[in-house]
Design a protein around this motif. Structure first.
Motif, PDB file in Angstrom:
ATOM      1  N   LEU A  98      96.329 -45.846 -57.203  1.00 32.76           N
ATOM      2  CA  LEU A  98      96.244 -45.049 -55.981  1.00 32.76           C
ATOM      3  C   LEU A  98      96.248 -45.933 -54.738  1.00 32.76           C
ATOM      4  O   LEU A  98      96.851 -45.591 -53.730  1.00 32.76           O
ATOM      5  CB  LEU A  98      94.990 -44.177 -56.003  1.00 32.76           C
ATOM      6  CG  LEU A  98      95.006 -43.051 -57.018  1.00 32.76           C
ATOM      7  CD1 LEU A  98      93.684 -42.300 -57.008  1.00 32.76           C
ATOM      8  CD2 LEU A  98      96.154 -42.101 -56.777  1.00 32.76           C
ATOM      9  N   THR A  99      95.586 -47.072 -54.826  1.00 29.81           N
ATOM     10  CA  THR A  99      95.603 -48.013 -53.701  1.00 29.81           C
ATOM     11  C   THR A  99      97.023 -48.510 -53.460  1.00 29.81           C
ATOM     12  O   THR A  99      97.486 -48.564 -52.322  1.00 29.81           O
ATOM     13  CB  THR A  99      94.659 -49.192 -53.966  1.00 29.81           C
ATOM     14  OG1 THR A  99      93.354 -48.677 -54.211  1.00 29.81           O
ATOM     15  CG2 THR A  99      94.612 -50.146 -52.787  1.00 29.81           C
ATOM     16  N   ALA A 100      97.704 -48.866 -54.534  1.00 32.16           N
ATOM     17  CA  ALA A 100      99.094 -49.324 -54.409  1.00 32.16           C
ATOM     18  C   ALA A 100      99.962 -48.229 -53.817  1.00 32.16           C
ATOM     19  O   ALA A 100     100.773 -48.477 -52.915  1.00 32.16           O
ATOM     20  CB  ALA A 100      99.636 -49.747 -55.778  1.00 32.16           C
ATOM     21  N   LEU A 101      99.797 -47.030 -54.292  1.00 30.89           N
ATOM     22  CA  LEU A 101     100.614 -45.919 -53.823  1.00 30.89           C
ATOM     23  C   LEU A 101     100.370 -45.637 -52.344  1.00 30.89           C
ATOM     24  O   LEU A 101     101.321 -45.430 -51.586  1.00 30.89           O
ATOM     25  CB  LEU A 101     100.330 -44.677 -54.663  1.00 30.89           C
ATOM     26  CG  LEU A 101     101.181 -43.457 -54.389  1.00 30.89           C
ATOM     27  CD1 LEU A 101     102.663 -43.771 -54.539  1.00 30.89           C
ATOM     28  CD2 LEU A 101     100.791 -42.333 -55.324  1.00 30.89           C
ATOM     29  N   LEU A 102      99.123 -45.664 -51.926  1.00 28.34           N
ATOM     30  CA  LEU A 102      98.831 -45.421 -50.515  1.00 28.34           C
ATOM     31  C   LEU A 102      99.403 -46.540 -49.651  1.00 28.34           C
ATOM     32  O   LEU A 102     100.028 -46.280 -48.628  1.00 28.34           O
ATOM     33  CB  LEU A 102      97.324 -45.305 -50.295  1.00 28.34           C
ATOM     34  CG  LEU A 102      96.896 -45.017 -48.856  1.00 28.34           C
ATOM     35  CD1 LEU A 102      97.505 -43.709 -48.350  1.00 28.34           C
ATOM     36  CD2 LEU A 102      95.384 -44.978 -48.755  1.00 28.34           C
ATOM     37  N   ARG A 103      99.202 -47.769 -50.065  1.00 30.64           N
ATOM     38  CA  ARG A 103      99.712 -48.911 -49.298  1.00 30.64           C
ATOM     39  C   ARG A 103     101.227 -48.809 -49.137  1.00 30.64           C
ATOM     40  O   ARG A 103     101.774 -49.004 -48.058  1.00 30.64           O
ATOM     41  CB  ARG A 103      99.335 -50.210 -50.007  1.00 30.64           C
ATOM     42  CG  ARG A 103      99.638 -51.457 -49.226  1.00 30.64           C
ATOM     43  CD  ARG A 103      99.230 -52.707 -49.992  1.00 30.64           C
ATOM     44  NE  ARG A 103      97.869 -52.715 -50.435  1.00 30.64           N
ATOM     45  CZ  ARG A 103      96.831 -53.164 -49.732  1.00 30.64           C
ATOM     46  NH1 ARG A 103      97.023 -53.625 -48.518  1.00 30.64           N
ATOM     47  NH2 ARG A 103      95.618 -53.158 -50.236  1.00 30.64           N
ATOM     48  N   VAL A 104     101.917 -48.484 -50.212  1.00 27.36           N
ATOM     49  CA  VAL A 104     103.373 -48.375 -50.170  1.00 27.36           C
ATOM     50  C   VAL A 104     103.805 -47.099 -49.450  1.00 27.36           C
ATOM     51  O   VAL A 104     104.778 -47.100 -48.704  1.00 27.36           O
ATOM     52  CB  VAL A 104     103.958 -48.442 -51.597  1.00 27.36           C
ATOM     53  CG1 VAL A 104     105.439 -48.137 -51.603  1.00 27.36           C
ATOM     54  CG2 VAL A 104     103.701 -49.812 -52.210  1.00 27.36           C
ATOM     55  N   GLY A 105     103.055 -46.022 -49.642  1.00 24.30           N
ATOM     56  CA  GLY A 105     103.419 -44.742 -49.048  1.00 24.30           C
ATOM     57  C   GLY A 105     103.476 -44.751 -47.534  1.00 24.30           C
ATOM     58  O   GLY A 105     104.244 -44.007 -46.937  1.00 24.30           O
ATOM     59  N   VAL A 106     102.677 -45.603 -46.903  1.00 22.16           N
ATOM     60  CA  VAL A 106     102.668 -45.628 -45.447  1.00 22.16           C
ATOM     61  C   VAL A 106     103.724 -46.568 -44.873  1.00 22.16           C
ATOM     62  O   VAL A 106     103.943 -46.580 -43.661  1.00 22.16           O
ATOM     63  CB  VAL A 106     101.275 -45.998 -44.871  1.00 22.16           C
ATOM     64  CG1 VAL A 106     100.244 -44.956 -45.262  1.00 22.16           C
ATOM     65  CG2 VAL A 106     100.836 -47.380 -45.289  1.00 22.16           C
TER      66      VAL A 106
ATOM     67  N   LEU B 241      93.073 -38.846 -47.537  1.00 24.00           N
ATOM     68  CA  LEU B 241      93.903 -40.043 -47.382  1.00 24.00           C
ATOM     69  C   LEU B 241      93.400 -40.914 -46.239  1.00 24.00           C
ATOM     70  O   LEU B 241      93.456 -42.143 -46.314  1.00 24.00           O
ATOM     71  CB  LEU B 241      95.364 -39.659 -47.168  1.00 24.00           C
ATOM     72  CG  LEU B 241      96.048 -39.015 -48.367  1.00 24.00           C
ATOM     73  CD1 LEU B 241      97.457 -38.579 -48.009  1.00 24.00           C
ATOM     74  CD2 LEU B 241      96.050 -39.938 -49.571  1.00 24.00           C
ATOM     75  N   GLY B 242      92.885 -40.278 -45.186  1.00 25.81           N
ATOM     76  CA  GLY B 242      92.293 -41.054 -44.096  1.00 25.81           C
ATOM     77  C   GLY B 242      91.088 -41.847 -44.578  1.00 25.81           C
ATOM     78  O   GLY B 242      90.907 -43.018 -44.230  1.00 25.81           O
ATOM     79  N   LEU B 243      90.268 -41.217 -45.394  1.00 28.59           N
ATOM     80  CA  LEU B 243      89.128 -41.916 -45.982  1.00 28.59           C
ATOM     81  C   LEU B 243      89.605 -43.093 -46.834  1.00 28.59           C
ATOM     82  O   LEU B 243      89.101 -44.215 -46.703  1.00 28.59           O
ATOM     83  CB  LEU B 243      88.302 -40.951 -46.841  1.00 28.59           C
ATOM     84  CG  LEU B 243      87.255 -41.611 -47.735  1.00 28.59           C
ATOM     85  CD1 LEU B 243      86.188 -42.295 -46.893  1.00 28.59           C
ATOM     86  CD2 LEU B 243      86.649 -40.593 -48.685  1.00 28.59           C
ATOM     87  N   ALA B 244      90.568 -42.838 -47.702  1.00 25.32           N
ATOM     88  CA  ALA B 244      91.069 -43.906 -48.576  1.00 25.32           C
ATOM     89  C   ALA B 244      91.669 -45.051 -47.766  1.00 25.32           C
ATOM     90  O   ALA B 244      91.426 -46.230 -48.067  1.00 25.32           O
ATOM     91  CB  ALA B 244      92.103 -43.345 -49.545  1.00 25.32           C
ATOM     92  N   LEU B 245      92.427 -44.724 -46.750  1.00 27.89           N
ATOM     93  CA  LEU B 245      93.044 -45.760 -45.925  1.00 27.89           C
ATOM     94  C   LEU B 245      91.980 -46.624 -45.248  1.00 27.89           C
ATOM     95  O   LEU B 245      92.056 -47.850 -45.268  1.00 27.89           O
ATOM     96  CB  LEU B 245      93.969 -45.119 -44.884  1.00 27.89           C
ATOM     97  CG  LEU B 245      94.718 -46.086 -43.984  1.00 27.89           C
ATOM     98  CD1 LEU B 245      95.714 -46.913 -44.784  1.00 27.89           C
ATOM     99  CD2 LEU B 245      95.430 -45.329 -42.879  1.00 27.89           C
ATOM    100  N   THR B 246      90.971 -45.987 -44.681  1.00 25.89           N
ATOM    101  CA  THR B 246      89.967 -46.763 -43.937  1.00 25.89           C
ATOM    102  C   THR B 246      88.972 -47.470 -44.851  1.00 25.89           C
ATOM    103  O   THR B 246      88.491 -48.549 -44.516  1.00 25.89           O
ATOM    104  CB  THR B 246      89.206 -45.865 -42.946  1.00 25.89           C
ATOM    105  OG1 THR B 246      88.614 -44.775 -43.644  1.00 25.89           O
ATOM    106  CG2 THR B 246      90.138 -45.355 -41.859  1.00 25.89           C
TER     107      THR B 246
END
Length: 190
Positions: free
Chosen positions: A98-106, A149-154
């Motif tokens: 999930l971390t990888a996906l969020l990092r790549v997704g943005v 997603l905002g929580l995960a990003l921060t």
């Protein structure tokens, strides 16, 4: 192919997917290379190409995500927000995919497309199950995504100190009412 060959092939695929997940999480999509993944997996780059075709195919295989969302319809209505927040915190803290996906997704179109698919196929049906008006489920699920997603990003990507140091129970207490309201409250214009 023999049983031993099949097991070896699956072990190679697993090693490639594991290396790719870690590399995408650490370096993002753009900086991750087939060569780097192959090196991390201890194999020749041609094997990555053989199994996954290209970087996009590798990414899709490495970041296959089942959110395993809870069935919110089985919970008392006032526990829906807390259950979803708790579940997502568990997922983020236990799953580097999930971390990888969020990092790549943005930062990448392929990553954003993968995030959109997960949203459409997994979060949207969950929201639809508990929304008072199913026609609003897309908006309500999207609003939940902004918070989660905002929580995960921060917390997990940017690692903002106040969010990182906030104890889980306190974080859950802050966020749960918002998620609950997004999913179950009457439409504000009504």
């Amino acid at each position: 192919m023999t049983g031993t060959g099949t097991r070896r092939s699956e072990a190679t695929r697993d090693a490639i997917r594991t290396a790719a997940r870690e590399r995408f999480a650490a370096d993002g999509y753009e900086r991750t290379t087939i060569r780097a993944v192959a090196k991390d997996a201890g194999i020749d780059p041609s094997m990555v190409m053989r199994y996954y075709g290209n970087k996009e195919g590798l990414f899709a295989a490495a970041v296959a995500v089942d959110l395993k969302l809870p069935d919110l319809t089985t919970l008392p209505r006032d526990e829906v927000g807390r259950a979803l927040v708790t579940h997502f915190l568990d997922m983020w803290e236990e799953n580097e995919v999930l971390t990888a996906l969020l990092r790549v997704g943005v930062t990448n179109e392929a990553g954003a497309a993968r995030m959109q698919t997960i949203f459409r196929d997994q979060l949207l049906p969950t929201a639809r199950a508990v929304c008072p008006d199913p026609e609003q489920s897309g908006t309500r699920a999207a609003l939940c995504a902004t918070q989660l997603l905002g929580l995960a990003l921060t917390r997990y990507i940017l690692r903002l100190p106040p969010v990182v140091t906030l104890p889980r129970e306190e974080l859950t207490a802050w966020l749960s009412p918002t998620i609950h309201r997004y999913l179950t409250a009457p439409h504000p214009a009504a």
